[in-house]
Motif scaffolding. Sequence first.
Motif, PDB file in Angstrom:
ATOM      1  N   VAL A  43       0.961  -1.356  -0.198  1.00 45.73           N
ATOM      2  CA  VAL A  43      -0.091  -0.165   0.305  1.00 45.73           C
ATOM      3  C   VAL A  43       0.955   1.367   0.033  1.00 45.73           C
ATOM      4  O   VAL A  43       1.731   1.018   0.477  1.00 45.73           O
ATOM      5  CB  VAL A  43      -0.913  -0.141   1.503  1.00 45.73           C
ATOM      6  N   THR A  44       0.787   2.347  -0.776  1.00 44.75           N
ATOM      7  CA  THR A  44       1.165   3.565  -0.562  1.00 44.75           C
ATOM      8  C   THR A  44       1.014   4.261   0.679  1.00 44.75           C
ATOM      9  O   THR A  44       2.617   4.975   1.284  1.00 44.75           O
ATOM     10  CB  THR A  44       0.299   4.454  -2.272  1.00 44.75           C
ATOM     11  N   HIS A  45      -0.309   5.281   1.493  1.00 49.32           N
ATOM     12  CA  HIS A  45      -0.036   5.337   2.747  1.00 49.32           C
ATOM     13  C   HIS A  45      -0.766   4.697   3.877  1.00 49.32           C
ATOM     14  O   HIS A  45      -1.632   3.166   3.464  1.00 49.32           O
ATOM     15  CB  HIS A  45      -1.058   6.018   2.517  1.00 49.32           C
ATOM     16  N   VAL A  46      -0.317   4.475   4.793  1.00 49.26           N
ATOM     17  CA  VAL A  46      -1.406   4.362   6.181  1.00 49.26           C
ATOM     18  C   VAL A  46      -1.338   5.221   6.718  1.00 49.26           C
ATOM     19  O   VAL A  46      -0.553   5.907   7.290  1.00 49.26           O
ATOM     20  CB  VAL A  46      -0.484   3.467   6.953  1.00 49.26           C
ATOM     21  N   ALA A  47      -2.091   4.919   7.791  1.00 47.92           N
ATOM     22  CA  ALA A  47      -3.068   6.504   8.690  1.00 47.92           C
ATOM     23  C   ALA A  47      -3.545   6.039  10.277  1.00 47.92           C
ATOM     24  O   ALA A  47      -4.770   4.692   9.619  1.00 47.92           O
ATOM     25  CB  ALA A  47      -3.036   7.341   7.690  1.00 47.92           C
ATOM     26  N   SER A  48      -4.251   6.442  11.046  1.00 51.21           N
ATOM     27  CA  SER A  48      -4.118   5.823  11.705  1.00 51.21           C
ATOM     28  C   SER A  48      -5.848   5.835  11.641  1.00 51.21           C
ATOM     29  O   SER A  48      -6.202   7.239  10.659  1.00 51.21           O
ATOM     30  CB  SER A  48      -4.481   6.780  13.104  1.00 51.21           C
ATOM     31  N   ASP A  49      -6.715   5.323  12.376  1.00 50.38           N
ATOM     32  CA  ASP A  49      -7.864   5.407  11.695  1.00 50.38           C
ATOM     33  C   ASP A  49      -8.737   6.779  12.269  1.00 50.38           C
ATOM     34  O   ASP A  49      -9.541   7.299  11.107  1.00 50.38           O
ATOM     35  CB  ASP A  49      -9.365   4.306  12.448  1.00 50.38           C
ATOM     36  N   GLU A  50      -8.575   7.214  12.918  1.00 54.27           N
ATOM     37  CA  GLU A  50      -8.767   8.872  12.864  1.00 54.27           C
ATOM     38  C   GLU A  50      -8.600   9.700  12.325  1.00 54.27           C
ATOM     39  O   GLU A  50      -8.755  10.601  11.288  1.00 54.27           O
ATOM     40  CB  GLU A  50      -8.050   9.092  14.202  1.00 54.27           C
ATOM     41  N   GLU A  51      -7.153   9.685  11.886  1.00 54.11           N
ATOM     42  CA  GLU A  51      -5.794  10.701  10.534  1.00 54.11           C
ATOM     43  C   GLU A  51      -7.013  10.017   9.414  1.00 54.11           C
ATOM     44  O   GLU A  51      -6.189  10.784   8.286  1.00 54.11           O
ATOM     45  CB  GLU A  51      -4.437  10.619  11.462  1.00 54.11           C
ATOM     46  N   PHE A  52      -7.547   8.737   9.429  1.00 52.74           N
ATOM     47  CA  PHE A  52      -7.443   8.454   7.832  1.00 52.74           C
ATOM     48  C   PHE A  52      -7.744   9.101   7.203  1.00 52.74           C
ATOM     49  O   PHE A  52      -7.990   9.409   5.828  1.00 52.74           O
ATOM     50  CB  PHE A  52      -7.960   6.842   7.895  1.00 52.74           C
ATOM     51  N   PRO A  53      -9.149   9.718   7.192  1.00 51.08           N
ATOM     52  CA  PRO A  53     -10.267  10.379   6.759  1.00 51.08           C
ATOM     53  C   PRO A  53      -9.747  11.439   5.867  1.00 51.08           C
ATOM     54  O   PRO A  53      -9.998  12.054   4.727  1.00 51.08           O
ATOM     55  CB  PRO A  53     -11.901  10.521   7.154  1.00 51.08           C
ATOM     56  N   THR A  54      -9.267  12.113   7.125  1.00 54.02           N
ATOM     57  CA  THR A  54      -8.214  13.901   6.451  1.00 54.02           C
ATOM     58  C   THR A  54      -7.173  13.127   5.230  1.00 54.02           C
ATOM     59  O   THR A  54      -6.768  14.460   4.427  1.00 54.02           O
ATOM     60  CB  THR A  54      -7.762  14.503   7.293  1.00 54.02           C
ATOM     61  N   LEU A  55      -6.402  12.707   5.762  1.00 57.01           N
ATOM     62  CA  LEU A  55      -4.953  11.437   4.439  1.00 57.01           C
ATOM     63  C   LEU A  55      -5.969  11.686   3.989  1.00 57.01           C
ATOM     64  O   LEU A  55      -5.799  12.081   1.989  1.00 57.01           O
ATOM     65  CB  LEU A  55      -4.528  10.873   5.270  1.00 57.01           C
ATOM     66  N   VAL A  56      -6.838  11.024   3.358  1.00 57.61           N
ATOM     67  CA  VAL A  56      -7.450  10.549   1.658  1.00 57.61           C
ATOM     68  C   VAL A  56      -8.327  11.695   1.455  1.00 57.61           C
ATOM     69  O   VAL A  56      -7.614  11.795  -0.418  1.00 57.61           O
ATOM     70  CB  VAL A  56      -8.744   9.635   2.709  1.00 57.61           C
ATOM     71  N   ASP A  57      -9.231  12.880   2.341  1.00 51.17           N
ATOM     72  CA  ASP A  57      -9.560  13.631   1.488  1.00 51.17           C
ATOM     73  C   ASP A  57      -7.995  14.760   0.890  1.00 51.17           C
ATOM     74  O   ASP A  57      -8.302  15.647   0.219  1.00 51.17           O
ATOM     75  CB  ASP A  57     -10.440  15.053   2.259  1.00 51.17           C
TER      76      ASP A  57
END
Length: 263
Positions: A182-196
């Motif tokens: 995978v190209t990126h990983v983020a905490s569940d809390e930060e995941f939506p912000t990173l995707v956006d």
Amino acid sequence: MTRSPDSVPGLDVSLEQGVLRLTFNRPEVFNALSGEIALALADLLESVPSRDDVRVVVLTGVGAAFNAGADISGEDAHEKFDVRAMDVTNRIIRAIVACDRPVLAAVNGVAAGVGCGIALACDIVVAAESSSYLLAFTRIGFMPDGGTSATVAASIGRARAMRMALLAEPLSAQEAYAAGLVTHVASDEEFPTLVDTLVRRMASGPPLAFAATKKAVNAATLIPLEDALERERTGQVVLMRTADVAEGMRAFSERRKPVFRGE
């Protein structure tokens, strides 16, 4: 946000500011693909290159799973799963790879079976920390499909691809990131912000350069994909006729461990 008339039960389709968002929405079965959803997804993805209103495509899921693969629930699952399902699956993978717009998988949870294949065919794969990646095919007597015999090996090498495929061992998000799956990983809390953030960046980026880049990188790294899809199709068609697959599907429905006899 505009909800598209292309939405079908279990697949939410929306378009906003050039972002076509396709959301698997069957959380009660971990977003498993029905025949109707798979066909609608293939049609939508194949239509993107001819659309002027789409700059980036996002695939994601609702609930605890991104996508758990083909829906093999029910006593008649063995009869329903045939070569037509393989053909639609291959259309989805080909459409993602051939699409001249960036395709981002926002993997919010479990990505298993062909759901894993769909995620890994995407150009950018953003993993929530709680997500996991599983080629579960051998658990029910099948071989991996969805192009994973090519995409997984291209990303993490033959040895680890064999481990995932033969042993059906899941990789955590952190393990998948460390392996280059995978190209990126983020905490569940930060995941939506990173995707956006990534989606906005690609939606406002240079579409011609993105198309040329994607074509060049895929041509250099996914040369075996087309042959892999055909081999997977041929192999699965043979396996569909075996007693082992029938037993694997029955065992899945009955929530027990299958007894494979090599028949």
